[in-house]
Design an enzyme around this catalytic site. Structure first.
Site, PDB file in Angstrom:
ATOM      1  CE1 TYR A   1      -2.756   3.609   2.703  1.00 51.22           C
ATOM      2  CE2 TYR A   1      -2.070   3.457   0.416  1.00 51.22           C
ATOM      3  CZ  TYR A   1      -2.796   2.962   1.468  1.00 51.22           C
ATOM      4  OH  TYR A   1      -3.571   1.854   1.297  1.00 51.22           O
TER       5      TYR A   1
ATOM      6  CE  LYS B   1      -9.641   3.902  16.564  1.00 53.59           C
ATOM      7  NZ  LYS B   1     -10.816   3.368  17.302  1.00 53.59           N
TER       8      LYS B   1
ATOM      9  CG  ASP C   1     -13.741   1.532  16.259  1.00 55.28           C
ATOM     10  OD1 ASP C   1     -14.226   2.649  15.989  1.00 55.28           O
ATOM     11  OD2 ASP C   1     -13.464   1.180  17.422  1.00 55.28           O
TER      12      ASP C   1
ATOM     13  CG  ASP D   1      -6.507   0.399   1.310  1.00 56.56           C
ATOM     14  OD1 ASP D   1      -6.916   0.124   0.166  1.00 56.56           O
ATOM     15  OD2 ASP D   1      -5.623  -0.253   1.895  1.00 56.56           O
TER      16      ASP D   1
ATOM     17  CG  ASP E   1     -10.360  -3.939  -0.183  1.00 59.29           C
ATOM     18  OD1 ASP E   1     -10.390  -3.143  -1.146  1.00 59.29           O
ATOM     19  OD2 ASP E   1      -9.507  -4.844  -0.062  1.00 59.29           O
TER      20      ASP E   1
HETATM   21  C1  IPM Z   1      -6.175   0.448  -3.511  1.00 57.44           C
HETATM   22  C2  IPM Z   1      -4.983  -0.460  -3.365  1.00 57.44           C
HETATM   23  C3  IPM Z   1      -3.746   0.413  -3.270  1.00 57.44           C
HETATM   24  C4  IPM Z   1      -3.876   1.225  -2.003  1.00 57.44           C
HETATM   25  C5  IPM Z   1      -2.423  -0.353  -3.338  1.00 57.44           C
HETATM   26  C6  IPM Z   1      -2.307  -1.189  -4.603  1.00 57.44           C
HETATM   27  C7  IPM Z   1      -1.246   0.563  -3.221  1.00 57.44           C
HETATM   28  O1  IPM Z   1      -5.161  -1.283  -2.273  1.00 57.44           O
HETATM   29  O2  IPM Z   1      -6.216   1.214  -4.493  1.00 57.44           O
HETATM   30  O3  IPM Z   1      -7.074   0.360  -2.686  1.00 57.44           O
HETATM   31  O4  IPM Z   1      -3.574   0.734  -0.911  1.00 57.44           O
HETATM   32  O5  IPM Z   1      -4.297   2.377  -2.108  1.00 57.44           O
HETATM   33 MG    MG Z   2      -7.073  -1.171  -1.354  1.00 57.00          MG
END
Ligand code: IPM
Ligand code: MG
Length: 374
Positions: free
Chosen positions: A147, A198, A231, A255, A259
């Site tokens: 990032y 990885k 993975d 990230d 999710d």
């Molecule tokens: C998260 C979001 C952020 C990230 C975005 C909004 C920049 O997806 O907090 O997971 O990628 O970190």
């Molecule tokens: Mg995110």
């Protein structure tokens, strides 16, 4: 002498875009309840970030807001992101607000719990037997990795075509400090850490694995440590998610995996997070609390968004930044009871349940707090 009771807790509240403001309103009701019924006192400053800030000030976050964040005991963040700003340059995207807060405050450890509430075991797309009782904590590094690594950018090549570059970078100290957070947390949970990278293809992953192994051997030999390729981890999380307790990983894998983990629980609208920085000389540390879900512009302003992740983010704030364990437990219990009673926002709706909007869900949680207080 001042006691903890009469020192107002300084909060910076940043509702942001989309559903941010409407779900934050429900947290404000919970805060008012804590003031009137639990004797806590809050000194709240609210400001704009993301698209809201772009509209008013032409930038996603002002330096002044960063200063306010430093001055606060904690930051409660909503969400940023608005398709209206999709066309603007990279530096002027609403998302820059959260990235800049993380970076400027040095918020390196992002704690993302994925916990399945019993009442919602059917809301998951996975079989109830696979997710019942699930309780994972992902510790995601948030100020390093790809990032923020250099070089980065888009350059034009001599033939007119372009080249986009981002760089994954991790240093020993960056890995050590986030590993310590993960091991510390594990000790308060089931005492297991799985470190994810990885190392089979990336040098930064190889270093990650070595450093985590080192920190473990020197400082946390009592915690059980395992390693997994990212993975494989994604696959294992769907196959048998309950094998995990604490997962520690870099920015990008964290990230993705967080999710994924959130969907195991049935709804992104349920999950809070905390992002913590280094402890300062006065014993305080900067911290920001935000739901995992985004600004959901498609449902913004309709009064149907689920306020639970935002309310649970506030519970995490009470727990980690203010050490108000009892109040944090009460809020989590109130949420659980309301779900048991059958109330559901649209995102977690299932047959036979009562569908309600944002404010009715918020009110029900406050009413439940009243019952718990008696
Ligand atoms: C998260 C979001 C952020 C990230 C975005 C909004 C920049 O997806 O907090 O997971 O990628 O970190
Ligand atoms: Mg995110």
């Amino acid at each position: 002498m001042m006691t903890e009771q009469n020192t107002a807790i300084k909060l910076l509240v940043l509702p942001g875009d989309g559903i941010g403001p409407e779900i934050m309103r429900e947290v404000r009701h919970v805060i008012s309840w804590l003031e009137s019924r639990r004797g806590l006192s809050f000194d709240i400053t609210e400001d704009v970030v993301g698209g809201a800030s772009l509209a008013e000030y032409g930038e996603p976050i002002r330096d002044e807001v960063i200063e306010k964040a430093w001055a606060a005991d904690a930051v409660l963040f909503g969400s940023v992101g608005d398709p209206k700003w999709a066309h603007v340059g990279f530096e002027k995207r609403p998302e820059v607000a959260i990235l800049k807060l993380r970076q400027e405050l040095g918020l390196f450890a992002n704690l993302r719990p994925a916990k399945v509430f019993d009442a919602l075991v059917d809301a998951s797309t996975l079989k109830p037997d696979v997710v019942r009782g699930l309780d994972i904590m992902i510790v995601r590094e948030t100020v390093g990795g790809i990032y923020f690594g250099n070089p980065r950018g888009i350059e034009t090549l001599p033939d007119g075509s372009k080249r986009g570059v981002n760089t994954e970078v991790y240093t020993t100290s960056e890995i050590e400090r986030v590993a310590r957070v993960a091991f510390d947390l594990a000790r308060k949970r089931s005492n297991r850490v799985c470190s994810v990278e990885k190392c089979n293809v990336m040098e930064s992953g190889l270093l990650w694995k070595e450093v985590v192994t080192d920190v473990h051997a020197k400082e946390f030999p009592d915690v059980e440590l395992s390693h997994m390729l990212a993975d494989n981890c994604a696959m294992q999380m769907v196959r048998n998610p309950r094998q995990f307790d604490v997962i520690v990983t870099g920015n990008l894998f964290g990230d993705l995996l967080s999710d994924l983990a959130s969907m195991l629980t049935g709804s992104l609208g349920m999950l809070p997070s905390a992002t913590l920085g280094a402890v300062r000389e006065n014993g305080k540390f900067p911290a920001l609390y935000e739901p995992i879900h985004g600004s959901a512009p498609d449902i913004a302003g309709q009064g149907i968004a689920n306020p639970i992740a935002q309310i649970l983010s506030f519970a995490m704030l009470l727990r980690y930044s203010l050490n108000k364990q009892e109040e944090a437990n009460m809020i989590e219990q109130a949420v659980s009871n309301v779900l048991e009673s059958g109330l559901r926002t649209a995102d977690i709706m299932s047959e036979g349940m009562a569908r309600v909007g944002t404010s009715v869900m918020g009110e029900a949680i406050v009413r439940e707090l009243d019952k718990l207080q008696k």
